[in-house]
Design a protein around this motif. Structure first.
Motif, PDB file in Angstrom:
ATOM      1  N   ALA A 402       0.829  -1.211   0.000  1.00 36.29           N
ATOM      2  CA  ALA A 402       0.000   0.000   0.000  1.00 36.29           C
ATOM      3  C   ALA A 402       0.863   1.261   0.000  1.00 36.29           C
ATOM      4  O   ALA A 402       0.343   2.370  -0.138  1.00 36.29           O
ATOM      5  CB  ALA A 402      -0.933   0.007   1.208  1.00 36.29           C
ATOM      6  N   ILE A 413      -0.122   8.014  -0.882  1.00 28.25           N
ATOM      7  CA  ILE A 413      -0.806   6.735  -1.069  1.00 28.25           C
ATOM      8  C   ILE A 413      -1.727   6.818  -2.289  1.00 28.25           C
ATOM      9  O   ILE A 413      -2.608   7.674  -2.360  1.00 28.25           O
ATOM     10  CB  ILE A 413      -1.630   6.352   0.184  1.00 28.25           C
ATOM     11  CG1 ILE A 413      -0.785   6.509   1.444  1.00 28.25           C
ATOM     12  CG2 ILE A 413      -2.162   4.935   0.041  1.00 28.25           C
ATOM     13  CD1 ILE A 413       0.477   5.697   1.471  1.00 28.25           C
ATOM     14  N   GLY A 417      -3.172   1.626  -3.947  1.00 28.87           N
ATOM     15  CA  GLY A 417      -2.629   1.297  -2.636  1.00 28.87           C
ATOM     16  C   GLY A 417      -3.695   1.338  -1.564  1.00 28.87           C
ATOM     17  O   GLY A 417      -3.721   0.492  -0.661  1.00 28.87           O
ATOM     18  N   MET A 418      -4.602   2.305  -1.668  1.00 29.91           N
ATOM     19  CA  MET A 418      -5.680   2.418  -0.688  1.00 29.91           C
ATOM     20  C   MET A 418      -6.636   1.228  -0.783  1.00 29.91           C
ATOM     21  O   MET A 418      -7.124   0.722   0.242  1.00 29.91           O
ATOM     22  CB  MET A 418      -6.449   3.724  -0.903  1.00 29.91           C
ATOM     23  CG  MET A 418      -7.330   4.120   0.268  1.00 29.91           C
ATOM     24  SD  MET A 418      -6.369   4.478   1.761  1.00 29.91           S
ATOM     25  CE  MET A 418      -5.616   6.053   1.303  1.00 29.91           C
ATOM     26  N   ILE A 420      -5.833  -1.820  -1.788  1.00 23.74           N
ATOM     27  CA  ILE A 420      -5.118  -2.960  -1.199  1.00 23.74           C
ATOM     28  C   ILE A 420      -5.220  -2.903   0.327  1.00 23.74           C
ATOM     29  O   ILE A 420      -5.509  -3.909   0.990  1.00 23.74           O
ATOM     30  CB  ILE A 420      -3.641  -2.949  -1.633  1.00 23.74           C
ATOM     31  CG1 ILE A 420      -3.534  -3.277  -3.130  1.00 23.74           C
ATOM     32  CG2 ILE A 420      -2.828  -3.949  -0.809  1.00 23.74           C
ATOM     33  CD1 ILE A 420      -2.117  -3.158  -3.668  1.00 23.74           C
ATOM     34  N   PHE A 421      -4.992  -1.709   0.868  1.00 19.16           N
ATOM     35  CA  PHE A 421      -5.034  -1.543   2.315  1.00 19.16           C
ATOM     36  C   PHE A 421      -6.418  -1.862   2.872  1.00 19.16           C
ATOM     37  O   PHE A 421      -6.551  -2.590   3.877  1.00 19.16           O
ATOM     38  CB  PHE A 421      -4.638  -0.109   2.681  1.00 19.16           C
ATOM     39  CG  PHE A 421      -4.612   0.150   4.165  1.00 19.16           C
ATOM     40  CD1 PHE A 421      -3.645  -0.433   4.963  1.00 19.16           C
ATOM     41  CD2 PHE A 421      -5.549   0.980   4.754  1.00 19.16           C
ATOM     42  CE1 PHE A 421      -3.610  -0.204   6.328  1.00 19.16           C
ATOM     43  CE2 PHE A 421      -5.523   1.221   6.122  1.00 19.16           C
ATOM     44  CZ  PHE A 421      -4.553   0.625   6.913  1.00 19.16           C
TER      45      PHE A 421
END
Length: 474
Positions: A402, A413, A417-418, A420-421
């Protein structure tokens, strides 16, 4: 009895403060302070992989450790020697883990990784002895379900304050020791700050173990005397033949993994999504307060709803918390509300699982003819460590993929990535919770009523056998 309750609660306080530090904050130390700059992600990955692999291998030995505890016979009982030894060694071990191993993390990384592996193996083995001996004392303190509920309740009360107290203390302590030993200003966190924090946690864990060591007493009864030496080759057979223990274990594993992953990643959420790491400290205050309210309610609620109602109903409430998390965005107040809904049933679900595992000691005794306290109770620590090992790996994977490492800012970010997080912190745990509830609802049949019937049958059977032995001896 009051003294025993307090002593057990203090032991649980220190024990779970240690557990939270090891499973939640070590990964943060590794990714944010131990390794920085070029190659930091790869180096953090090596340490994390070592932790996961070592714990997975060592977990296989937990039932054997339980067997060793069961086979121990000393003047102070079978639990206390291991409790004390485990507390001393694991406290020293966690201090070394939150260090650079005398500068080797910078000067000789290969030697650092080697020394870290040795320290972690020793620490984890002795922590297992402490963990198993502490929680497997429950069936030895009483065979009465109501008394066990009280010990379990005060134990969980202490452990809740310990684990949530760490949330409140971690940032202030790390900053304080960073300023004290590194001369920093503001909210900067250094290796020395994390080391000072680890020293405090190690001391708290040891003092809690000493309170339990000196303040509790094993209860002797006819049922507890119905035990034999457990051969190492039979420990897995003892667990495998206890079908209720196995189903509960699977359900609890899914539950524990979902909770630990979300709880471990929340600090990343405040730091890299909201952009206010200091606001995370309030989470500890909220959950500690809720723990003070939630845990004492367990005996009352379980008497009305039964353990099944507490376990399954509590998971439903946690799912509502997840929905609120997803709606919160960067609203700090909404995050606090979501976490309150998410956390409130957690201590009661834990207690429902712990009491079911504890009652499965008599279930296994009734089914197989011999009593195995520590081997049976080793399943709960085994599962928590398994969940902790997986969560450590998941947290680092989530953070790295992320982009939430080092000095990254919320603006760094990406949308990918967000996503995935969010998948790691919210979506995956929700699925695990649903599966956990379904397994408990349809496969775990060891209710409070069934346990009481088993205890009566055991007492009747053992009293008859004892009378027959006396008659034949005359």
């Amino acid at each position: 009895m009051f003294r025993q309750y307090i002593s057990y609660a203090l032991g649980a306080f220190g024990h779970d403060a240690f557990y939270a530090t090891l499973n939640t904050y070590f990964a943060i130390f590794v990714t944010s302070a131990l390794f920085v700059g070029n190659g930091a992600a790869a180096e953090a990955g090596i340490v994390t992989t070592m932790v996961v692999v070592i714990r997975l291998v060592e977990i296989a030995f937990d039932p054997m450790i339980g067997g060793m505890v069961d086979n121990t016979d000393t003047k102070i009982g079978k639990f206390k020697p291991w409790l004390l030894a485990g507390a001393i060694v694991s406290s020293v071990g966690i201090i070394l883990m939150f260090s650079s191993m005398f500068g080797l993390a910078d000067s000789n990384k290969t030697l650092y990784f080697l020394l870290f592996g040795i320290v972690f193996v020793i620490m984890d083995i002795f922590y297992s002895f402490k963990d198993i001996s502490f929680w497997s004392m429950l069936p030895a303190l009483s065979v009465d379900t109501k008394v066990r509920n009280k010990f379990g309740t005060v134990g969980r009360f202490g452990s809740t304050l310990g684990s949530q107290g760490v949330i409140m203390a971690v940032t202030p302590l790390v900053i304080f020791f960073s300023q004290k030993f590194s001369g920093t200003h503001g909210s900067t966190q250094t290796r020395a700050g994390w080391l000072g924090f680890a020293v405090v946690i190690g001391a708290v864990s040891l003092l809690g173990a000493l309170a339990t060591f000196f303040g509790t007493k094993e209860n002797k009864s006819l049922i507890r005397e119905n035990t034999e030496k457990t051969r190492f080759r039979d420990v897995f057979k003892v667990i495998g033949e206890n079908d209720q223990l196995m189903w509960l274990g699977l359900s609890y594993l899914l539950f524990a993994l979902s909770y630990v992953v979300t709880n471990s990643l929340l600090i990343y959420y405040f730091r890299y999504v909201i952009g206010n790491a200091n606001a995370y400290t309030v989470i500890g205050g909220v959950t500690a307060l809720l723990g003070v309210l939630s845990v004492p309610l367990f005996p009352v609620i379980v008497s009305k709803l039964t353990r099944r109602g507490v376990y399954v109903g509590g998971i439903c409430m946690m799912l509502v918390g997840y929905i609120l998390f997803n709606l919160a965005g960067t609203n700090i107040l909404m995050m606090y509300i979501a976490d309150a809904v998410f956390f409130f049933p957690y201590p009661m679900i834990f207690l429902a699982a712990l009491m079911t595992i504890t009652d499965s000691v008599e279930y296994g005794q009734y089914k197989n003819g011999t009593r195995n306290e520590s081997v049976t109770l080793s399943v709960r620590p085994l599962i928590d460590k398994l969940a902790g090992a997986f969560s450590t790996g998941i947290v680092v994977i989530a953070a790295v993929h992320a982009g939430m490492t080092g000095n990254a800012k919320p603006s760094d970010i990406t949308a990918h990535g967000m996503f995935i997080f969010h998948s790691f912190i919210f979506y995956m745990p929700m699925i695990l919770l649903v599966l956990s509830a379904l397994i408990y609802q349809f496969k775990v049949t060891l209710s409070e009523k069934k346990h009481a019937e088993i205890v009566r049958e055991l007492e009747k059977k053992l009293e008859t056998e004892q009378a027959e032995e006396k008659a034949s001896a005359k």
